[in-house]
Design a protein around this motif. Structure first.
Motif, mmCIF file in Angstrom:
data_model
loop_
_atom_site.group_PDB
_atom_site.id
_atom_site.type_symbol
_atom_site.label_atom_id
_atom_site.label_comp_id
_atom_site.label_asym_id
_atom_site.label_seq_id
_atom_site.Cartn_x
_atom_site.Cartn_y
_atom_site.Cartn_z
ATOM 1 N N ALA A 53 0.699 -1.387 -0.056
ATOM 2 C CA ALA A 53 0.071 -0.136 -0.076
ATOM 3 C C ALA A 53 0.823 1.236 0.030
ATOM 4 O O ALA A 53 0.575 2.151 -0.835
ATOM 5 N N ARG A 54 2.005 1.389 0.661
ATOM 6 C CA ARG A 54 2.749 2.393 0.878
ATOM 7 C C ARG A 54 3.649 2.633 -0.604
ATOM 8 O O ARG A 54 3.446 3.865 -1.031
ATOM 9 N N SER A 55 4.062 1.698 -1.058
ATOM 10 C CA SER A 55 4.859 1.905 -2.335
ATOM 11 C C SER A 55 4.013 1.911 -3.333
ATOM 12 O O SER A 55 4.013 3.160 -4.251
ATOM 13 N N TYR A 56 2.478 1.850 -3.684
ATOM 14 C CA TYR A 56 1.833 2.027 -4.727
ATOM 15 C C TYR A 56 1.243 3.494 -4.436
ATOM 16 O O TYR A 56 1.087 4.397 -5.383
ATOM 17 N N ALA A 57 0.915 3.852 -3.182
ATOM 18 C CA ALA A 57 0.570 5.225 -2.668
ATOM 19 C C ALA A 57 1.531 6.194 -3.381
ATOM 20 O O ALA A 57 1.192 7.354 -3.741
ATOM 21 N N ALA A 58 2.789 5.634 -2.917
ATOM 22 C CA ALA A 58 3.859 6.844 -3.239
ATOM 23 C C ALA A 58 3.944 6.793 -4.737
ATOM 24 O O ALA A 58 4.325 8.204 -5.051
ATOM 25 N N VAL A 281 -4.256 4.986 2.307
ATOM 26 C CA VAL A 281 -4.284 3.408 2.257
ATOM 27 C C VAL A 281 -5.428 2.884 1.264
ATOM 28 O O VAL A 281 -4.971 1.801 0.612
ATOM 29 N N LYS A 282 -6.374 3.410 1.330
ATOM 30 C CA LYS A 282 -7.457 2.682 0.231
ATOM 31 C C LYS A 282 -6.703 2.825 -1.277
ATOM 32 O O LYS A 282 -7.035 2.011 -1.916
ATOM 33 N N ALA A 283 -6.072 4.089 -1.571
ATOM 34 C CA ALA A 283 -5.682 4.259 -3.096
ATOM 35 C C ALA A 283 -4.472 2.863 -3.151
ATOM 36 O O ALA A 283 -4.526 2.667 -4.250
#
Length: 331
Positions: A53-58, A281-283
């Motif tokens: 989630a963190r990697s994709y949100a970044a 987080v949802k994104a």
């Protein structure tokens, strides 16, 4: 904005998912997957979901340097980066923990081959803990014997779950999902094929029906298989439904959102605006449907789809029940 909030997500695996234990072992397969210690039921660790989630949100925010363990390359005020604010950051001597807790994803509905086609196996406890309502007109689901299964469709003959043949309870169960999930196409497709078993059998059924594949290492010089490099690995199969919870602990109450619909480079932000840490987080979770989670990603593993919207429980909804329980105990 709420300081504390709990959200429950429902996922469906679009591909097999392999979260490895990090080594080899002697046994059924060489590369095993992570399991719950007490039940030996496979799960997806919260650390895997958190990292994805963190990697994709970044990436969505166009600040890929906001992912990873060190954030020294994040330009500007790091506290103004919504990804760093949500998941925490370490930049030199400036260290701050995140404001969301992402917990393990547990199997809710597990696909198994049977003589009537694929069915999805669960337990009464797992369904109720995930917010489902289970009722039976004449017999309580808890009264069923271990060697019996409870179906939400009409059948009187015994039913096989893989290699295991079980009797069918006389009554039919009614299973109602939370409103956020019950009308979703992927859930509706399996909603009339659910089998409820006892906890004592669930682990056996799941572990007997995991996907197991065999691969071989390739010699980069010859392009042929390396001799003696054959290995096997297991995975949670496609079309498995899992639930995971995210808890917001926004103790800082300073989420940066001057432009909630813009990225760090002032371009349009894909999807919904980021108005709070849970939006971040949802994104990130939504991108798992595209990019996956866990290992073997280049071999077609890892994608999971978020089913419907999250089920939200505010702390104010929990406290009255606890207070009422305490009052009953004191009486």
């Amino acid at each position: 904005m709420a300081t504390y909030k709990r959200q429950r997500y429902l996922f469906m695996t679009l591909d097999p998912v392999h979260i490895g234990t990090g080594g080899y072992r002697l046994g059924r397969v060489d590369n095993s997957i992570v399991r719950e210690p007490g039940t030996k039921i496979p799960k997806i660790p919260g650390t895997s979901l958190h990292g994805a989630a963190r990697s994709y949100a970044a990436q969505l925010y166009e600040t890929p340097e906001a992912a990873g363990q060190s954030h020294n390359n994040v330009t500007g005020d790091i506290a103004e980066n919504p990804v760093c604010y949500t998941f925490g950051y370490i930049k030199g001597q400036d260290i701050c923990s995140g404001v969301v807790n992402i917990f393990d994803a547990h199997i809710l509905l597990f696909p198994v081959h049977s003589m009537v086609g694929p069915v999805w196996v669960s337990t009464l406890e797992r369904l109720e803990e995930s917010g489902f309502t289970v009722t039976s007109p004449t017999t309580s689901p808890t009264q069923c014997q271990t060697e019996q299964v409870l179906l939400n469709w009409k059948r009187s003959d015994p039913l096989n779950l893989g290699w295991l043949m079980l009797n069918v309870a006389e009554t039919k169960a009614e299973i109602e999902a939370p409103p956020q999930w019950q009308n979703e196409t992927r859930y509706k497709a399996i909603s009339k094929k659910i089998v409820i078993v006892k906890d004592a059998l669930f682990s056996q059924i799941v572990n007997s029906n995991l996907e197991v594949r065999t691969s071989v290492a390739i010699d980069p010089e010859t392009g042929a298989a390396d001799e003696g490099k054959l290995f096997t690995y297991e995975a949670i199969p496609r079309a498995t439904f899992l639930t995971a919870e995210v808890v917001l602990d926004d103790y800082r109450q300073a989420f940066p959102n001057p432009k909630p619909d813009k990225t760090g480079k002032n371009n349009p932000l894909p999807g919904e605006p980021w108005n709070c840490p849970l939006c971040v987080v949802k994104a990130g979770f939504k991108m798992i449907e595209w990019l996956g989670v866990g290992g073997m990603g280049t071999r077609g593993f890892g994608r999971m789809a978020m089913i419907g919207d999250s089920v939200t429980v505010g702390i104010d909804e929990l406290l009255p029940k606890q207070q009422a329980s305490n009052a009953g105990g004191e009486a």
